[in-house]
Structure formats: structure tokens, C-alpha cells
Design an enzyme around this catalytic site. Sequence first.
Site, PDB file in Angstrom:
ATOM      1  N   ARG A  90       0.833  -1.199   0.000  1.00 26.36           N
ATOM      2  CA  ARG A  90       0.000   0.000   0.000  1.00 26.36           C
ATOM      3  C   ARG A  90       0.866   1.246   0.000  1.00 26.36           C
ATOM      4  O   ARG A  90       1.778   1.377   0.797  1.00 26.36           O
ATOM      5  CB  ARG A  90      -0.893   0.017   1.235  1.00 26.36           C
ATOM      6  CG  ARG A  90      -1.594   1.353   1.379  1.00 26.36           C
ATOM      7  CD  ARG A  90      -2.762   1.294   2.273  1.00 26.36           C
ATOM      8  NE  ARG A  90      -3.262   2.630   2.540  1.00 26.36           N
ATOM      9  CZ  ARG A  90      -4.374   2.870   3.187  1.00 26.36           C
ATOM     10  NH1 ARG A  90      -5.077   1.861   3.630  1.00 26.36           N
ATOM     11  NH2 ARG A  90      -4.775   4.094   3.401  1.00 26.36           N
ATOM     12  N   ARG A  99      -7.510   1.086  -3.325  1.00 27.71           N
ATOM     13  CA  ARG A  99      -6.417   0.695  -2.424  1.00 27.71           C
ATOM     14  C   ARG A  99      -6.152  -0.799  -2.447  1.00 27.71           C
ATOM     15  O   ARG A  99      -7.056  -1.610  -2.625  1.00 27.71           O
ATOM     16  CB  ARG A  99      -6.693   1.174  -1.011  1.00 27.71           C
ATOM     17  CG  ARG A  99      -8.085   0.898  -0.533  1.00 27.71           C
ATOM     18  CD  ARG A  99      -8.556   1.911   0.495  1.00 27.71           C
ATOM     19  NE  ARG A  99      -8.724   3.244  -0.054  1.00 27.71           N
ATOM     20  CZ  ARG A  99      -8.457   4.375   0.607  1.00 27.71           C
ATOM     21  NH1 ARG A  99      -8.042   4.349   1.818  1.00 27.71           N
ATOM     22  NH2 ARG A  99      -8.635   5.542   0.032  1.00 27.71           N
ATOM     23  N   ASP A 102      -6.709  -1.998   3.034  1.00 30.69           N
ATOM     24  CA  ASP A 102      -7.102  -1.062   4.083  1.00 30.69           C
ATOM     25  C   ASP A 102      -7.425  -1.895   5.317  1.00 30.69           C
ATOM     26  O   ASP A 102      -8.219  -2.834   5.224  1.00 30.69           O
ATOM     27  CB  ASP A 102      -8.388  -0.374   3.600  1.00 30.69           C
ATOM     28  CG  ASP A 102      -8.554   1.014   4.126  1.00 30.69           C
ATOM     29  OD1 ASP A 102      -7.672   1.492   4.846  1.00 30.69           O
ATOM     30  OD2 ASP A 102      -9.599   1.622   3.813  1.00 30.69           O
ATOM     31  N   ASP A 104      -8.784  -1.389   9.193  1.00 33.33           N
ATOM     32  CA  ASP A 104      -9.337  -0.416  10.139  1.00 33.33           C
ATOM     33  C   ASP A 104      -9.602  -1.082  11.480  1.00 33.33           C
ATOM     34  O   ASP A 104     -10.253  -2.141  11.529  1.00 33.33           O
ATOM     35  CB  ASP A 104     -10.678   0.138   9.617  1.00 33.33           C
ATOM     36  CG  ASP A 104     -10.508   1.057   8.425  1.00 33.33           C
ATOM     37  OD1 ASP A 104      -9.481   1.769   8.356  1.00 33.33           O
ATOM     38  OD2 ASP A 104     -11.404   1.062   7.564  1.00 33.33           O
TER      39      ASP A 104
HETATM   40  N1  ROI Z   1     -16.070   1.213  -0.589  1.00 33.74           N
HETATM   41  C1  ROI Z   1     -16.268  -0.083  -0.293  1.00 33.74           C
HETATM   42  N2  ROI Z   1     -17.319  -0.712  -0.812  1.00 33.74           N
HETATM   43  N3  ROI Z   1     -15.422  -0.766   0.509  1.00 33.74           N
HETATM   44  C2  ROI Z   1     -14.315  -0.167   1.065  1.00 33.74           C
HETATM   45  O1  ROI Z   1     -13.552  -0.823   1.809  1.00 33.74           O
HETATM   46  C3  ROI Z   1     -14.096   1.193   0.782  1.00 33.74           C
HETATM   47  N4  ROI Z   1     -13.019   1.868   1.305  1.00 33.74           N
HETATM   48  C4  ROI Z   1     -12.786   3.137   1.037  1.00 33.74           C
HETATM   49  C5  ROI Z   1     -13.690   3.949   0.147  1.00 33.74           C
HETATM   50  C6  ROI Z   1     -12.886   4.474  -1.025  1.00 33.74           C
HETATM   51  C7  ROI Z   1     -14.268   5.106   0.950  1.00 33.74           C
HETATM   52  N5  ROI Z   1     -14.819   3.179  -0.365  1.00 33.74           N
HETATM   53  C8  ROI Z   1     -15.007   1.866  -0.055  1.00 33.74           C
HETATM   54  O2  ROI Z   1     -11.746   3.746   1.564  1.00 33.74           O
END
Ligand code: ROI
Length: 166
Positions: A90, A99, A102, A104
Amino acid sequence: MNAGRDDARPAYIGLGSNLDDPCGQIARAFDLLDTIPRTRLVARSSLYRSAPFGPVEQPDFVNAVAKTLTSLDAPTLLQHLQEIERSQGRKASVRWGPRVLDLDLLVLGDEVIGEPRLAVPHPGIAERNFVLLPLREIAPDLVVPGLGRIVDIAVSESEPRISRIV
Ligand code: ROI
């Protein structure tokens, strides 16, 4: 990896990817979560395919949620999550953009943190079906600090499509 200690707390982690083999990225990230010190992976949700949330046109995402038991504090756990993101290639990503991975921190025990770089519980839980649905799948009895029972949080009807893939 010596969770099981008395001070271990459940930590729920949201995973998302829409670049470079998203399903493979999520599978590898699940495995790497189990290598974080003083942390053990105890459950993984199904993978979900979800339409991109936000204003940018981009490929569908694959999303999932992991349950770990950890005796790390929130900032240290977050550092390890960021290290896994970097190890999977990343780069500093554009806001709302695609990305590779991610991770979280969604919930850490009954802790509540409201810092700009670290909000726990994560505000996305009540706002994003791609967080809420996999979290509910693996933790139907969860009570989210400040939000209440996970089963009582409403699924957003206006959000783009989401479906379970495996
Ligand atoms: N949209 C979806 N469906 N899933 C994600 O993990 C995700 N992550 C993001 C953004 C671009 C806001 N949209 C997303 O960071």
C-alpha cells in the site's frame, strides 16, 4: 501471539481491497493478523463484494472483518495494522481512491477513543454496510461502545450493493 493472557481484549478489524487480486490480499492479511505480537486471530468473516462507497469511480471492493484477541493497546495495534498495509504494497492512498489493502481498527474491548487519527469504535460501523454486515456475521452478540447492540444498528438502504462471496 501469547494472547490468552488475562489482559487480552477482543479487537475487531475491518479489511478492504480493490486492487491487485483483492481476495488474495484479504486472505494474506488475515494470516498476517495472526503474526502480530500478543495478538491471535480467532475468527474471520466471509468475504463480501461491495460497490465502491464514495464519489470516485473504481473497481468493486472485497471487504471482510476479523476478530482477534490482543493485549496490545490501540496505538500499538494500529501501528502493526499499518505495517501490514505497507508490507502488502500500500502506498499513501488518495482519499476515496482505490487501495491494495485497508485495515481499520473497528472495536477494541470497551474502549472509546476520539482522536483525529484514531477513532474507536470506528465511525464506519454504523455508516457502512460493508463494515456492519461482516461484523454482525462473526459477532452477533457484540455491544459496540456508544452505539449499542450490533443487531440493532440499521442497515443502510441507500448504500450501493453488497453480496457475500465466500
Ligand atoms: N467502498 C467499499 N465498498 N469498501 C471499502 O472498503 C471502501 N473503502 C474506502 C472507500 C474508497 C471510501 N470506499 C469503499 O476507503
